[in-house]
Design a protein around this motif. Sequence first.
Motif, PDB file in Angstrom:
ATOM      1  N   PHE A   1     -39.831   9.606  13.802  1.00  0.00           N
ATOM      2  CA  PHE A   1     -39.767   8.697  14.945  1.00  0.00           C
ATOM      3  C   PHE A   1     -40.679   9.262  16.028  1.00  0.00           C
ATOM      4  N   PRO A   2     -41.442   8.409  16.756  1.00  0.00           N
ATOM      5  CA  PRO A   2     -42.467   8.925  17.674  1.00  0.00           C
ATOM      6  C   PRO A   2     -41.973   9.861  18.771  1.00  0.00           C
ATOM      7  N   VAL A   3     -40.729   9.680  19.237  1.00  0.00           N
ATOM      8  CA  VAL A   3     -40.206  10.522  20.318  1.00  0.00           C
ATOM      9  C   VAL A   3     -38.894  11.161  19.871  1.00  0.00           C
ATOM     10  N   ALA A   4     -38.464  12.154  20.627  1.00  0.00           N
ATOM     11  CA  ALA A   4     -37.227  12.860  20.287  1.00  0.00           C
ATOM     12  C   ALA A   4     -36.009  12.080  20.749  1.00  0.00           C
ATOM     13  N   HIS A   5     -34.907  12.270  20.048  1.00  0.00           N
ATOM     14  CA  HIS A   5     -33.602  11.751  20.444  1.00  0.00           C
ATOM     15  C   HIS A   5     -32.690  12.944  20.701  1.00  0.00           C
ATOM     16  N   SER A   6     -31.976  12.905  21.798  1.00  0.00           N
ATOM     17  CA  SER A   6     -31.042  13.977  22.117  1.00  0.00           C
ATOM     18  C   SER A   6     -29.685  13.378  22.456  1.00  0.00           C
ATOM     19  N   VAL A   7     -28.645  14.154  22.229  1.00  0.00           N
ATOM     20  CA  VAL A   7     -27.288  13.718  22.558  1.00  0.00           C
ATOM     21  C   VAL A   7     -26.441  14.940  22.870  1.00  0.00           C
ATOM     22  N   GLY A   8     -25.575  14.793  23.856  1.00  0.00           N
ATOM     23  CA  GLY A   8     -24.617  15.837  24.161  1.00  0.00           C
ATOM     24  C   GLY A   8     -23.291  15.507  23.503  1.00  0.00           C
ATOM     25  N   ILE A   9     -22.618  16.530  22.995  1.00  0.00           N
ATOM     26  CA  ILE A   9     -21.323  16.301  22.343  1.00  0.00           C
ATOM     27  C   ILE A   9     -20.265  17.222  22.943  1.00  0.00           C
ATOM     28  N   GLY A  10     -19.014  16.776  22.883  1.00  0.00           N
ATOM     29  CA  GLY A  10     -17.896  17.608  23.277  1.00  0.00           C
ATOM     30  C   GLY A  10     -17.712  17.739  24.770  1.00  0.00           C
ATOM     31  N   LYS A  11     -16.977  18.780  25.140  1.00  0.00           N
ATOM     32  CA  LYS A  11     -16.627  19.014  26.533  1.00  0.00           C
ATOM     33  C   LYS A  11     -17.656  19.907  27.227  1.00  0.00           C
ATOM     34  N   ASN A  12     -17.684  19.819  28.544  1.00  0.00           N
ATOM     35  CA  ASN A  12     -18.495  20.750  29.334  1.00  0.00           C
ATOM     36  C   ASN A  12     -17.866  22.133  29.274  1.00  0.00           C
ATOM     37  N   THR A  13     -18.704  23.141  29.286  1.00  0.00           N
ATOM     38  CA  THR A  13     -18.180  24.500  29.225  1.00  0.00           C
ATOM     39  C   THR A  13     -19.078  25.448  30.006  1.00  0.00           C
ATOM     40  N   TYR A  14     -18.477  26.519  30.471  1.00  0.00           N
ATOM     41  CA  TYR A  14     -19.223  27.602  31.121  1.00  0.00           C
ATOM     42  C   TYR A  14     -19.479  28.751  30.154  1.00  0.00           C
ATOM     43  N   CYS A  15     -18.925  28.664  28.963  1.00  0.00           N
ATOM     44  CA  CYS A  15     -18.994  29.761  27.999  1.00  0.00           C
ATOM     45  C   CYS A  15     -20.027  29.454  26.921  1.00  0.00           C
ATOM     46  N   ALA A  16     -21.041  30.290  26.816  1.00  0.00           N
ATOM     47  CA  ALA A  16     -22.105  30.059  25.830  1.00  0.00           C
ATOM     48  C   ALA A  16     -21.578  30.110  24.401  1.00  0.00           C
ATOM     49  N   GLN A  17     -20.539  30.906  24.162  1.00  0.00           N
ATOM     50  CA  GLN A  17     -20.003  31.034  22.811  1.00  0.00           C
ATOM     51  C   GLN A  17     -19.336  29.749  22.350  1.00  0.00           C
ATOM     52  N   ASP A  18     -18.841  28.938  23.286  1.00  0.00           N
ATOM     53  CA  ASP A  18     -18.226  27.659  22.915  1.00  0.00           C
ATOM     54  C   ASP A  18     -19.225  26.763  22.196  1.00  0.00           C
ATOM     55  N   TYR A  19     -20.478  26.779  22.663  1.00  0.00           N
ATOM     56  CA  TYR A  19     -21.510  25.960  22.017  1.00  0.00           C
ATOM     57  C   TYR A  19     -21.661  26.366  20.553  1.00  0.00           C
ATOM     58  N   LYS A  20     -21.744  27.673  20.338  1.00  0.00           N
ATOM     59  CA  LYS A  20     -21.967  28.172  18.986  1.00  0.00           C
ATOM     60  C   LYS A  20     -20.757  27.935  18.085  1.00  0.00           C
ATOM     61  N   ASP A  21     -19.562  28.132  18.628  1.00  0.00           N
ATOM     62  CA  ASP A  21     -18.350  27.968  17.824  1.00  0.00           C
ATOM     63  C   ASP A  21     -18.186  26.526  17.349  1.00  0.00           C
ATOM     64  N   GLU A  22     -18.421  25.572  18.256  1.00  0.00           N
ATOM     65  CA  GLU A  22     -18.257  24.167  17.845  1.00  0.00           C
ATOM     66  C   GLU A  22     -19.369  23.729  16.916  1.00  0.00           C
ATOM     67  N   TRP A  23     -20.591  24.168  17.188  1.00  0.00           N
ATOM     68  CA  TRP A  23     -21.683  23.842  16.282  1.00  0.00           C
ATOM     69  C   TRP A  23     -21.410  24.403  14.893  1.00  0.00           C
ATOM     70  N   GLU A  24     -20.891  25.634  14.824  1.00  0.00           N
ATOM     71  CA  GLU A  24     -20.578  26.249  13.535  1.00  0.00           C
ATOM     72  C   GLU A  24     -19.480  25.483  12.819  1.00  0.00           C
ATOM     73  N   PHE A  25     -18.517  24.969  13.574  1.00  0.00           N
ATOM     74  CA  PHE A  25     -17.456  24.154  12.979  1.00  0.00           C
ATOM     75  C   PHE A  25     -18.045  22.909  12.317  1.00  0.00           C
ATOM     76  N   ILE A  26     -18.921  22.220  13.038  1.00  0.00           N
ATOM     77  CA  ILE A  26     -19.541  21.004  12.491  1.00  0.00           C
ATOM     78  C   ILE A  26     -20.462  21.350  11.331  1.00  0.00           C
ATOM     79  N   ARG A  27     -21.212  22.438  11.481  1.00  0.00           N
ATOM     80  CA  ARG A  27     -22.148  22.842  10.427  1.00  0.00           C
ATOM     81  C   ARG A  27     -21.419  23.152   9.122  1.00  0.00           C
ATOM     82  N   ARG A  28     -20.325  23.895   9.195  1.00  0.00           N
ATOM     83  CA  ARG A  28     -19.575  24.238   7.979  1.00  0.00           C
ATOM     84  C   ARG A  28     -18.910  23.002   7.376  1.00  0.00           C
ATOM     85  N   TYR A  29     -18.467  22.091   8.239  1.00  0.00           N
ATOM     86  CA  TYR A  29     -17.885  20.839   7.728  1.00  0.00           C
ATOM     87  C   TYR A  29     -18.931  20.069   6.920  1.00  0.00           C
TER      88      TYR A  29
END
Length: 365
Positions: A209-237
């Motif tokens: 597709f000519p341009v990028a598509h981006s989307v935010g998922i889940g809740k806002n967080t101040y903890c960088a590890q939250d991003y990785k933990d949820e992404w890992e959950f979805i990735r393993r699923y």
Amino acid sequence: MYIGEYLFWLSSAIKASSRKKMKMGYFNGDMTLSEVEKDYTKQSVSNNPRPIGPYYAYNDRYLEIRGGMFENFRGILTWLCLLFFFFSFSACYAAIAFTLDIYNHKTIQISSTIFAIVFFSIIFLFSLYLLIRYFRYVYRLELFTIRHIRVRFNRVTQQVYIQRPKYCGGTVVFKWQHIMPANFGESGSDMGGTNMVNLLSFHPYKTGFPVAHSVGIGKNTYCAQDYKDEWEFIRRYMEHSPDNLAKPRLSTHLPLPLHGLGGHIKPMLKMVKNSKSVLVTMMMLPVFVILLPLYTAGYFISECLCWQPRWPKVIRQAGKAGKPTPKETQLSDYPPAVQQAILDSRLEWGVRDDKTGKLVDYGNS
């Protein structure tokens, strides 16, 4: 609420003539070849996969999570819009009330009453024109639109479906293998402390597709590890199975009075926690007592005045035996004028060779 998605889509799909009138330039979204070639679905980033959510569905075929950026600010724009609506329809009510006074012979000041009827009618008609012609671009960001952006990960078809309002790009379909986490790793930076959602993107180098598509998922967080933990959950699923993963608590699509409380209260608690001044803490008390209930009520009103549409039938049935696989989003899915605007923006998404720094021709120029 959808201002982030709207601005992102606007920057990619606005006509060149409109861009010139608004004095909007093109930005540089160049990435390196190693960043866009990497398959991020194969690399583990956390030993603690967690479903932070909110999740709307979870089964052997797909999981579904809330999407959208700036959900924690939802409700503020609602009150501003309702104030404008109140002003407009108050003028209408006044004009009708004065008209009924004359009709029912409740006033003897006919000339001044007729003047009031004309005056309030003009205000109502003019404000109604503004509402329909211009202000709809504002209130549709929180009112009379999709209640929540949803992102569905289908592990059978290995696809990602994003449900958004049409003015934010509409519903799109991409391959799971093309997804790129944007908050960490090679494709992004550690955004801990920024109170952001988990950002995912689909680069044109992968999707075509000519341009990028981006989307935010889940809740806002101040903890960088939250991003990785949820992404890992979805990735393993998606890559393995849901068998060894914790089943997430499912949320409802229906509006509830306390839905917006968490999104508004967390930033305030973070501010109080980080403040070393008693004065600042005391100044936050009126915010908790007055503004927090207003924010929460605005969030609830916004949910009540929106609706949650069903997915298209082909997406609802995707992954079932004998059912077709949804086709990936293509440029031809959009109207001709939007297609041209997207093509005009494609040069923003350049890819540079890691060694030479020169642009790589991947068919997007």
